[in-house]
Design an enzyme around this catalytic site. Sequence first.
Site, PDB file in Angstrom:
ATOM      1  N   CYS A   1      23.727 -54.580  79.026  1.00 41.43           N
ATOM      2  CA  CYS A   1      24.829 -55.029  79.880  1.00 41.43           C
ATOM      3  C   CYS A   1      25.740 -55.982  79.110  1.00 41.43           C
ATOM      4  O   CYS A   1      26.969 -55.850  79.131  1.00 41.43           O
ATOM      5  CB  CYS A   1      24.293 -55.731  81.125  1.00 41.43           C
ATOM      6  SG  CYS A   1      23.298 -54.699  82.210  1.00 41.43           S
TER       7      CYS A   1
ATOM      8  N   ASP B   1      23.382 -87.920  50.431  1.00 41.36           N
ATOM      9  CA  ASP B   1      24.374 -88.926  50.077  1.00 41.36           C
ATOM     10  C   ASP B   1      23.767 -90.305  50.355  1.00 41.36           C
ATOM     11  O   ASP B   1      23.075 -90.497  51.356  1.00 41.36           O
ATOM     12  CB  ASP B   1      25.641 -88.726  50.904  1.00 41.36           C
ATOM     13  CG  ASP B   1      26.690 -89.770  50.585  1.00 41.36           C
ATOM     14  OD1 ASP B   1      27.157 -89.809  49.441  1.00 41.36           O
ATOM     15  OD2 ASP B   1      27.018 -90.566  51.484  1.00 41.36           O
TER      16      ASP B   1
ATOM     17  N   CYS C   1      20.296 -56.929  81.334  1.00 45.69           N
ATOM     18  CA  CYS C   1      19.639 -56.696  80.054  1.00 45.69           C
ATOM     19  C   CYS C   1      20.667 -56.828  78.945  1.00 45.69           C
ATOM     20  O   CYS C   1      21.862 -57.014  79.186  1.00 45.69           O
ATOM     21  CB  CYS C   1      18.992 -55.311  80.010  1.00 45.69           C
ATOM     22  SG  CYS C   1      20.176 -53.951  80.095  1.00 45.69           S
TER      23      CYS C   1
END
Length: 747
Positions: free
Chosen positions: A21, A430, A18
């Site tokens: 952890c 650009d 999880c």
Amino acid sequence: MSHSVATELELMIGGMTCAACANRVQRKLNKLDGVTATVNYATEKAAVTAPADTDPSTLIATIEQAGYTARMVTQEPEPTDPVRALRHRLFVALVLSIPLCDLSLAFWLLPGLRFPGWQWVSLALATPVVLWSAWPFHRAAFKNARHGAASMDTLVSMGVLAAFAWSVYSLLFTTGSELHTGFEITTEAGGSVYLEVAAGVTAFLLAGRYFEARAKRNAGNALRALSTLAVKDVTVLRDGAQVVVPISELLVDDLFIVKPGERVGADGVVHEGRCAVDNSMVTGESVPVPVAPGDAVIGGTVAVGGRLIVRATKIGADTQLAQMAKLVEQAQNDNADVQRLADRVAGGFVPVVLVLSALTFAGWLLFGQQTEAAFTAALAVLIIACPCALGLATPTALLVATGRAARLGILIKGASALESTRAVDTVVLDKTGTVTSGKMTLAAVHPREGVDRAELLATAGAVEDASEHAIAAAIVTAARQELASLSQVQDFVALPGLGARGVVDGREVVVGRTSLLATPLPDELETLRQQWESHGKTVVAVEWDGSVAGLLAVADTVKPTAAAAVAELRKLGLKPVLLTGDNAATAHAVAQEVGIDEVVAEVLPQGKVELVQRLREEGRVVAMVGDGVNDAPALATADLGLAMGSGTAVAINAADLILVREDLLAVPDAIRLARRTLGTIRGNLVWAFGYNVAALPLAALGLLNPLIAGAAMALSSAFVVSNSMRLRKFASANPSVGRPEDDRITG
């Protein structure tokens, strides 16, 4: 203690179940001197920046001391397949828990069906599920307990073992004539049996973890597909002979052979041969692109219908394919700011839930309720509260999105780039290399009356063949495509910024600006010159023997999808701005062709940065799209930088999103995908937080059966994963690029 030199390491972490952890491993690593680590639960990887003299074994030992496993990603993978192992445990859990739950429900509804010893049959069915199928939860909980920590597994293990232990106690020591199941029948005789709860919760959670593991594996398919494109062996030309060598032995400037149907071994330039090249796995474009001598090819692409000899320009980790894979992995290991908050919450969530469960049990007893009812409510709190969905909310969505983006020719550098797209309202494009191809081509040829067109083009091409200028290259390329051969130029003289002169077939020829001509242009040609220049074309005059022979027009062509891309940007509510260092006439001609109203021309590189800053000062949130070295400062200054993948390394490093394919529709694709991914992440987090906030009070009040709580918790994680997987179906605005069905999931 300071460290001037740092190194980047990547570790595979095992045993995390999880977000708590992952949060714990990250804290442990960051406590080491000079170490900065980010741990991602979804990818099960730790990205570590550490002093150059750091021994990786120190990092691994730190992780192992925290109760997890670790290895360098460069090491051989672990032989066990976590998906297969989970599938086996889930199979046993389902085979035994389904009849157990059916029996319990039947005995609850129809007590007359109970037979002597039915309790022991239930115990026999539940025991393998609780002790073997649920073993991964117990093992992880035990490891965490040894290190004074708690995780989701702690909640699951405690809940399952508590239900099982209570049931065994009731079976062995209850003196009443009847025992009842966890479906909460109140009797005068004794205890309740929660065996179906212990087995059912285990089955539900294993199912959730199995589908989660499979989804994570499948979500990484796009990244694995990139890695499989790498060639293992390549045929090299050395000393006039063909030698097959491992790809690791290929050197820059080596000539290597690509046969029809083979993959290109490394980035390079075609030295000899012509064919089409399938770039679909790298750029997403499904139509093969023709290449000829002088054209660039990308490693991992496929030669279709022809043989090529390629000169290697980038090898190994420097190739575009390797850089793509690296960027995708880095993005998948990144966390959004909103997820970092979720991780902190999840990290402290488990102890809070343990306390809440204990308070629930005590509160029910304090208010005079039976022990069985108090236990049921406390058990439901333990099971419902697992913060698994919180941990999956961002990384799973990012995992899927980055994989899908890679198939569309878009590289997302991380979750922070996604967050930047949320408020963008202006896109600065650009011109050269972004809106236009960046390659000059011959647009028109107009000979003076009495002059042959082919003669005009051949003569100009012969002079320009000795020049290296981009305009000269455009004229020579067109001349070679139309004519069999070109004459040799004599007494060639380059005139920088103006043109060139030389002698061709005994005639003195001048090619260049009209200011080089000995005589003025005739009225007809002067009118044509003004017309061409007003449309953004560069005009080249040709004169021989003191007389004007005609005009050539050279132009940087607009990309085919530029107008469609600008229209898509407008649909997204974005205002496009064309930015260029070219003259105003050329800029306005290009802007008119693609549908842009706001034009800023004749701008120096520093002026590009100043424009972005000015737009931001006006309150606009600016995205900048560019490809050159002179675009890099503006890309870095903008709120969101998008670099064309064909651009320079400086521009790519300064950008947040990289557009590998030349198609300008990649710009709105990137912004739409980034916004959709961020929306998915937010939806996941709202669900995950809302689920826990709503479910915990219901469990504490005894309104949730523990079995239902387990199912709800598993479904919460399943919702987050399935919601994230919907991003696989994201479609490009260009229908020929990266069709969603190309990402079909297997396994």
